[in-house]
Scaffold this motif. Structure first.
Motif: not given
Lengths: 202, 202
Positions: A181-184, A191-192
């Motif tokens: 549900g994360a927003d890139l 994290t990325l």
């Protein structure tokens, strides 16, 4: 000015006891204390009794060190669970979180802490010798490290990996990547980076 | 999936008792319960005992209805306090707030509620007959209404004013206006309107 309304001493003592709880500030402690004094006797007594009873009846499971009423605990003695999988967590609440995911069917091992040299918490303060003994006793094929993705969590993963590798057990850890549900656009750089490193075939 | 890690029942009961406290959500209740089970026996026992003791030792002052250990309370019996001033508040915590201001030197009267027809709370549910009796007994020159500046607070002010006016006592209420440190630009319309209406000579 006259200063006569010092809070009555029994309430003051209750405020102090509540204020010692994690996440309860002075204002909340005051509100809770006044609530407890004025609420129904049932509610207040139930809380006092629940504290005492939980303290009396809860112990550590001698196998996984989770909190339990019966020793060994219900998870350790459940024949439907895979005895060859041991998931290592920092604290009992982490067990609940993993159980909520609904997909884990192995056992647990609760360290009751995390390596933190800055705060003087070394391996001897965690339940690592018990973990080693469980693996040495045989029957464990994989140890899944489920510590927090923090510096301390990572250090603990590395330590356990070194501790157990001579025993020939597989040591894994939870995947890193984008939370569901994360927003890139708003994902942080680390994290990325981990999500990229851990990219998977579709 | 196997479902064996239901939280041990004594912990579950503790979580439920904590969750009943105002402002304690399910997650906080869980965290607090696990903390209480694992913390020092002193800390947990101190809290359980403080709850029971406060319940046993705290009563309502027969004069002002505030919470107290000795009846009448320390405020009511303080000879340095002005016995002709009675400040009427909704609940005991409001007494603490007014004491913190450091400028009030009279007595109190705690209603333990506020008029709220929507929730079925009428005059008979508050300690209004006791207030009337105090004024009738004589010696009270002024009753200061310090209820919240809400619809219910206002309705209570009006009711008390009507209740006490036949007795020839002065009934006042806390000033309305800009809170100290407020930013005029962000003040809401009602606050600003009250501040204008109540403007004072310099």
């Amino acid at each position: 000015m006259p200063e006569t309304t010092a809070t009555p001493e029994p309430i003051q003592r209750l405020i102090e006891a509540l204020h010692r709880l994690p996440g309860v500030g002075p204002k909340s402690a005051q509100r809770l204390a006044y609530h407890l004094v004025r609420t129904s006797p049932q509610e207040a007594d139930a809380l006092a009794r629940a504290i005492v009873e939980a303290r009396e009846r809860i112990r550590y499971c001698s196998r996984c060190l989770n909190l339990t009423e019966a020793d060994p605990c219900a998870v350790c003695t459940d024949p439907r669970r895979d005895q060859s999988l041991v998931c290592v967590v920092e604290q009992p609440l982490d067990v609940l979180a993993i159980e909520r995911s609904g997909i884990y069917r192995g056992l647990y091992h609760v360290l009751h802490g995390i390596l933190n040299p800055m705060e003087g918490i070394g391996p001897e303060h965690l339940h690592l010798s018990e973990l080693r003994a469980r693996v040495e006793a045989g029957g464990v094929a994989e140890v899944i490290m489920a510590t927090n993705p923090s510096l301390e969590g990572e250090a603990t993963v590395m330590y356990v990996q070194r501790l157990l590798s001579p025993l020939g057990v597989r040591v894994t850890r939870l995947a890193r990547g984008l939370p569901s549900g994360a927003d890139l656009e708003y994902a942080d750089a680390v994290t990325l980076a981990r999500a990229l490193e851990g990219r998977q075939e579709i």
